[in-house]
Write an enzyme that holds these catalytic residues in place. Structure first.
Site, PDB file in Angstrom:
ATOM      1  N   HIS A  12     -15.113  -1.956 -12.764  1.00 31.73           N
ATOM      2  CA  HIS A  12     -15.228  -3.067 -11.796  1.00 31.73           C
ATOM      3  C   HIS A  12     -13.856  -3.496 -11.267  1.00 31.73           C
ATOM      4  CE1 HIS A  12     -19.299  -3.534 -13.533  1.00 31.73           C
ATOM      5  NE2 HIS A  12     -18.663  -3.352 -14.680  1.00 31.73           N
TER       6      HIS A  12
ATOM      7  N   SER B 278       6.233   0.586   9.998  1.00 32.96           N
ATOM      8  CA  SER B 278       5.518  -0.268  10.931  1.00 32.96           C
ATOM      9  C   SER B 278       6.423  -0.528  12.124  1.00 32.96           C
ATOM     10  CB  SER B 278       5.165  -1.578  10.233  1.00 32.96           C
ATOM     11  OG  SER B 278       5.021  -2.606  11.184  1.00 32.96           O
TER      12      SER B 278
ATOM     13  N   LYS C 213       8.071  -2.078   5.841  1.00 30.38           N
ATOM     14  CA  LYS C 213       6.843  -1.373   5.457  1.00 30.38           C
ATOM     15  C   LYS C 213       6.993   0.126   5.291  1.00 30.38           C
ATOM     16  CE  LYS C 213       2.942  -3.141   6.285  1.00 30.38           C
ATOM     17  NZ  LYS C 213       1.892  -3.501   5.361  1.00 30.38           N
TER      18      LYS C 213
ATOM     19  N   GLU D   5      -4.694   7.204   3.520  1.00 29.81           N
ATOM     20  CA  GLU D   5      -5.634   6.410   4.330  1.00 29.81           C
ATOM     21  C   GLU D   5      -6.404   7.295   5.305  1.00 29.81           C
ATOM     22  OE1 GLU D   5      -4.090   2.129   5.360  1.00 29.81           O
ATOM     23  OE2 GLU D   5      -2.408   3.509   5.295  1.00 29.81           O
TER      24      GLU D   5
END
Ligand code: ARG
Length: 482
Positions: free
Chosen positions: A163, A290, A296, A303
């Protein structure tokens, strides 16, 4: 706007009183995507022609002419000199028309006892067989990359989650080997699908078989469509042979599952790379910055892999839906099998290649070592494992060994965890007297089982996370993968 088609360029022209419109031509043509089947198409044609000659259906000179013409076509396609024509609809008609242009009547004899229906089914199978073999090899590479990282991290402990809540400590190697198991099953699935891909429909002709005395098994042997015992694998029903694309659907299902496994790994890498975890880093070349936030480094590759999983699963849905309403035998619907299948293969191959390198690094030819794979922050993993009372089950097991029934032990530990939460400390940091307050049978040796390492070592059953088990699994995988 009328369009004067060159009648000679059509394979079926005599019956038709008007030419196709440009739009319909574009709509029905497949050459701009199915031309990628050219090698399979020529290979299949040569095997067919060789058999026709052996059976005395065409002459030895015809065969020689066909072989000569095909050699030229092969070279021209490879060099980019071949002129693909939309008017000629698909890869099959393009190659056949050029062959006839080059060698005359022998080219026109090639199609004896054959239809594009059994031809295309054969081509797709031949092509997919080669791609399946590549994918199985790429899966072995990825497994080896994961195993190499696992080998260096057997003693590194991270929190295992259920979980997404800290559950029990596990070896990082054990965690990685879970993915090795998944990819091993994927390879098994592709190997199994390959057995059914590697069967010959050629000889089914349009749908009902043919009047010529073909030797289908000879063609199967020429094309390597044989089983593990070397027996030729030939479709046994002509209607089925030309029409079903279940082999492509099976392949896509295996590809979808494989991408789902990649996607799960991606999700973990993305989490682990986030500032809140800080467990691993991947090399800069797999990340991007970024345009607005200078600090970043985004995990674009994992992804995108997670995103591309959606499209591969989508292709599976496309293919299976394509099949569902089709009456026997061949229908043009089946032309729609190619783009999803091609894109599935391309996406999966690129993803597997990129993941092998991202996980395991690149070979440095000077040192002979792989460099630039994932970097592991063992301290961050261990610190995180200490945070969530990951050894609570070990304390319960300890009490069970002292004679408590498991359910009672579970309850005792719940109280101990509550106390630790109140004190803002780990279970292992509670003084012995405090622990004894929860159950008098607790002794000094409890601290051994409350340590992360003690917890890990204790799970020494087959498939468990104890380092001894993990090392045994690594050795097994090494033997298996050769
Ligand atoms: N381009 C077609 C396909 O991909 C080849 C078979 C065409 N057969 C036919 N009867 N129109 O399926």
């Amino acid at each position: 706007m009328t369009n004067q088609l060159d009648k000679k360029s059509q394979a079926w022209s005599a019956l038709f009183s008007e030419p196709m419109s440009e739009l319909v031509k574009r709509y029905t043509a497949s050459v701009f995507f199915d031309k990628r089947l050219w090698q399979a198409d020529i290979t299949g044609s040569l095997a067919h022609a060789e058999m026709l000659a052996a059976q005395g259906i065409i002459g030895a000179q015809d065969l020689a002419d066909i072989e000569r013409g095909m050699a030229t076509i092969w070279q021209d396609i490879e060099s980019g000199a071949f002129e693909w024509k939309l008017d000629l609809e698909d890869v099959h008609l393009n190659i056949e028309a050029r062959l006839t242009q080059l060698v005359g009547d022998a080219g026109k004899r090639l199609h004896t006892g054959r239809s594009r229906n059994d031809q295309v089914a054969t081509d797709v199978r031949l092509w997919l067989r080669g791609e399946t073999d590549l994918i199985i090899a790429l899966l072995a590479d990825l497994q080896k990359a994961l195993i190499a990282v696992a080998e260096k991290n057997v003693e590194v402990i991270l929190p295992g989650f259920t979980h997404l809540q800290v559950a029990q400590p596990v070896s990082f190697a054990h965690h990685l080997l879970a993915y090795v198991e998944m990819f091993a099953r994927d390879a098994e699935r592709f190997t199994d699908a390959r057995r059914r891909i590697n069967r010959l429909p050629l000889g089914s002709a349009a749908l009902a078989g043919t009047t010529y005395p073909l030797d289908r098994e000879r063609v199967a042997r020429t094309l390597g469509m044989v089983d593990e015992q070397g027996q030729p694998q030939v479709s046994q029903n002509s209607l089925d042979g030309v029409s079903d694309r279940d082999f492509a659907i099976e392949f896509s299902a295996a590809a979808s599952l494989c991408m789902v496994h990649i996607s799960r790994l991606s999700e973990e890498l993305i989490l682990w790379m986030s500032q809140n975890f800080g467990f691993v880093k991947i090399a800069d070349r797999f990340t991007t910055g970024s345009s607005i936030m200078p600090q970043k480094k985004n995990p674009d590759v994992p992804e995108l892999a997670r995103g591309k999983t959606g499209r591969v699963v989508g292709h599976l849905m496309g293919l299976i839906t394509l099949m569902k309403g089709q009456p026997l035998a061949y229908n043009k619907d089946n032309q729609e099998d190619k783009e999803p299948l091609f894109d599935t293969v391309d996406t999966l191959k690129d993803t597997l290649r990129i993941f092998s390198e991202m996980v395991g690094g690149q070979l440095n030819p000077t040192t002979g070592q792989k460099e630039g794979g994932i970097t592991v922050n063992a301290q961050a993993m261990e610190d995180a494992a200490k945070k969530g009372y990951a050894t609570a089950t070990d304390l319960a097991d300890y009490l069970v060994k002292k004679g408590l029934p498991f359910r009672d032990a579970h309850e005792v530990v719940a109280h101990a965890v509550k106390a630790a939460v109140t004190h803002g400390c780990d279970l292992s940091e509670l003084p012995l007297t405090v622990l004894q307050g929860f159950n008098p049978s607790i002794e000094k040796d409890v601290y051994e089982c409350l340590s992360l390492r003690g917890s890990l070592n204790a799970r020494n059953t087959l498939g468990g996370t104890a380092p001894a088990q993990v090392r045994a699994q690594i050795a097994r995988h090494r033997v298996r993968l050769g």
